[in-house]
Design an enzyme around this catalytic site. Structure first.
Site, PDB file in Angstrom:
ATOM      1  CD1 TRP A  90      11.476 100.130 -52.185  1.00  0.00           C
ATOM      2  CD2 TRP A  90      12.169  98.524 -50.778  1.00  0.00           C
ATOM      3  NE1 TRP A  90      10.364  99.559 -51.606  1.00  0.00           N
ATOM      4  CE2 TRP A  90      10.752  98.573 -50.736  1.00  0.00           C
ATOM      5  CE3 TRP A  90      12.828  97.607 -49.976  1.00  0.00           C
ATOM      6  CZ2 TRP A  90       9.995  97.716 -49.925  1.00  0.00           C
ATOM      7  CZ3 TRP A  90      12.072  96.754 -49.168  1.00  0.00           C
ATOM      8  CH2 TRP A  90      10.675  96.823 -49.151  1.00  0.00           C
ATOM      9  CG  ASP A 168      15.942  96.224 -55.796  1.00  0.00           C
ATOM     10  OD1 ASP A 168      15.158  95.657 -56.575  1.00  0.00           O
ATOM     11  OD2 ASP A 168      15.627  96.540 -54.622  1.00  0.00           O
ATOM     12  CE  LYS A 192       7.604  95.950 -55.895  1.00  0.00           C
ATOM     13  NZ  LYS A 192       6.452  96.157 -55.017  1.00  0.00           N
TER      14      LYS A 192
HETATM   15  N1  PMP Z   1      13.190  96.465 -53.736  1.00  0.00           N
HETATM   16  C1  PMP Z   1      12.236  97.229 -54.270  1.00  0.00           C
HETATM   17  C2  PMP Z   1      12.635  98.289 -55.246  1.00  0.00           C
HETATM   18  C3  PMP Z   1      10.883  97.011 -53.942  1.00  0.00           C
HETATM   19  O1  PMP Z   1       9.937  97.783 -54.476  1.00  0.00           O
HETATM   20  C4  PMP Z   1      10.553  95.987 -53.036  1.00  0.00           C
HETATM   21  C5  PMP Z   1       9.137  95.668 -52.647  1.00  0.00           C
HETATM   22  N2  PMP Z   1       8.222  96.653 -52.721  1.00  0.00           N
HETATM   23  C6  PMP Z   1      11.589  95.237 -52.481  1.00  0.00           C
HETATM   24  C7  PMP Z   1      12.891  95.487 -52.860  1.00  0.00           C
HETATM   25  C8  PMP Z   1      11.301  94.140 -51.503  1.00  0.00           C
HETATM   26  O2  PMP Z   1      10.682  93.108 -52.134  1.00  0.00           O
HETATM   27  P1  PMP Z   1      10.080  91.877 -51.327  1.00  0.00           P
HETATM   28  O3  PMP Z   1       9.022  92.421 -50.431  1.00  0.00           O
HETATM   29  O4  PMP Z   1       9.541  90.992 -52.394  1.00  0.00           O
HETATM   30  O5  PMP Z   1      11.199  91.266 -50.563  1.00  0.00           O
END
Ligand code: PMP
Length: 356
Positions: A90, A168, A192
């Site tokens: 991520w 994040d 989450k």
């Molecule tokens: N950052 C992290 C740490 C994540 O775990 C996720 C989703 N699993 C995201 C960003 C992206 O989130 P979204 O799909 O809601 O855009």
């Protein structure tokens, strides 16, 4: 996974919201009841996170991925540079998006290293930048796919480094206490630990506002989101209600410290089981293992699918690893009861005996 009481509240709200004879899905985002809901969410979040009035709480009708673009648009000017700490999938995605908007310097996050090595890493960053200060440093506190987590948050790293720190925290917000004061911004998708998808939360220090590029879309401009009290257009009422109900549940269960104690218990049990077994493997160094997402592999080839199929027969669902990695991943978000981990380890034991 949603806590039971939250799921029940959501069900009820669909049929008859608070005895008003209408569904929550029919509630206008311009109603007094909606204003009260927003107020309730913001007050609860501020209190659970122990967040000072210096921070805006924005509720955004999109996921964390769109913040990957909004962050450089709001905080990085065309000539500026931003540092991205790489710790897994991520943080990589965040840097990929930011690349569209300016000069992005990626550094391998010095996570599993001694204090001396960390200090050296910081010196390398300062040396490379020269007199130029980065617009911000971005990191991901818990890598959902890799199962890697920052053991200490970077207030200890960037204390000497005079630039804003942005995190994040999509997968670990409200699962452990965080040093929010050390951050200029923290953001997280809701699905989450904050309810359901369709929403994200951004906590932004007020002095960060007001520097967005002129071409920034209105809905990605954090200052406009703050000025409109997070309602620049039709608000996603249902996920906001899911967030409120989730926050109420966390309060009733004892708050962030209680969530953290449970996260530790759940992950300790699973890691100690994996480490003692000869079939399962988690190769993340101890110090940086996530307490929330536990990926693991089966050391013998061809066993992953039968393991997952047997798990599913036992009601242990959605354990397949992310499509980019394969293997198995147990995501232990706040709503996961200890019982879930106990049942998982029982199945892991049985499976290992069958195939040992
Ligand atoms: N950052 C992290 C740490 C994540 O775990 C996720 C989703 N699993 C995201 C960003 C992206 O989130 P979204 O799909 O809601 O855009």
């Amino acid at each position: 996974m949603l806590p039971g009481p939250v799921q029940e509240a959501l069900q009820q709200s669909l049929v008859d919201f608070e005895g008003q004879g209408i569904s929550l899905l029919s509630l206008s985002h311009r109603s007094e009841r909606f204003d009260a809901l927003m107020h309730s969410v913001q007050t609860r979040l501020r209190s659970l996170l122990d967040l000072s009035d210096e921070y805006e709480i924005l509720l955004c009708g999109f996921g964390a991925s769109l913040h990957f673009s909004a962050i450089p648009l709001n905080f990085l000017n065309e000539e500026g540079v931003a540092i991205y700490e790489m710790s897994g999938y991520w943080s990589d995605r965040a840097a990929d998006e930011a690349d569209h908007f300016g000069r992005i310097w990626r550094f391998q996050a010095p996570l599993n290293v001694s204090d001396a090595a960390r200090q050296q890493g910081m010196e390398v960053r300062e040396h490379m930048l020269g007199p130029e200060l980065p617009a911000y440093v971005h990191y991901c506190s818990n890598e959902t796919i890799d199962g890697v987590s920052w053991p200490t948050l970077p207030d200890q790293w960037y204390g000497e480094f005079p630039c804003p720190v942005i995190a994040d925290m999509s997968s670990d917000i409200l699962t452990r206490p965080i040093h929010l004061d050390a951050h200029a911004m923290v953001y997280a998708s809701a699905q989450k630990n904050l309810g359901i998808t369709g929403l994200s939360v951004a906590l932004i220090r007020k002095d960060m506002m007001g520097h967005a590029r002129s071409q920034t879309p209105r809905l990605l401009n954090y200052e406009i989101l703050a000025d409109t009290h997070s309602v620049p257009n039709t608000a996603p009422v249902f996920p906001i209600y899911a967030l409120e109900q989730t926050l109420i549940w966390i309060e009733q269960e004892g708050g962030v410290l209680a969530m953290h104690a449970r996260a530790r218990q759940r992950s300790d049990l699973l890691y100690s089981f994996i480490d003692a077994s000869e079939l399962y493997l988690n190769d993340v160094p101890q110090l940086i293992r996530s307490q929330i997402n536990v990926p693991f592999a089966l050391r013998q080839s061809g066993l992953t699918d039968p393991f997952l199929a047997g798990a599913e027969e036992r009601g242990l669902l959605q354990l397949q690893g992310h499509r980019s990695r394969g293997g198995v991943r147990a995501s232990l978000y706040n709503a996961m009861p200890m019982e879930g981990v106990i049942r998982l380890t029982e199945w892991m034991r049985e499976f290992e005996q069958q195939h040992g």
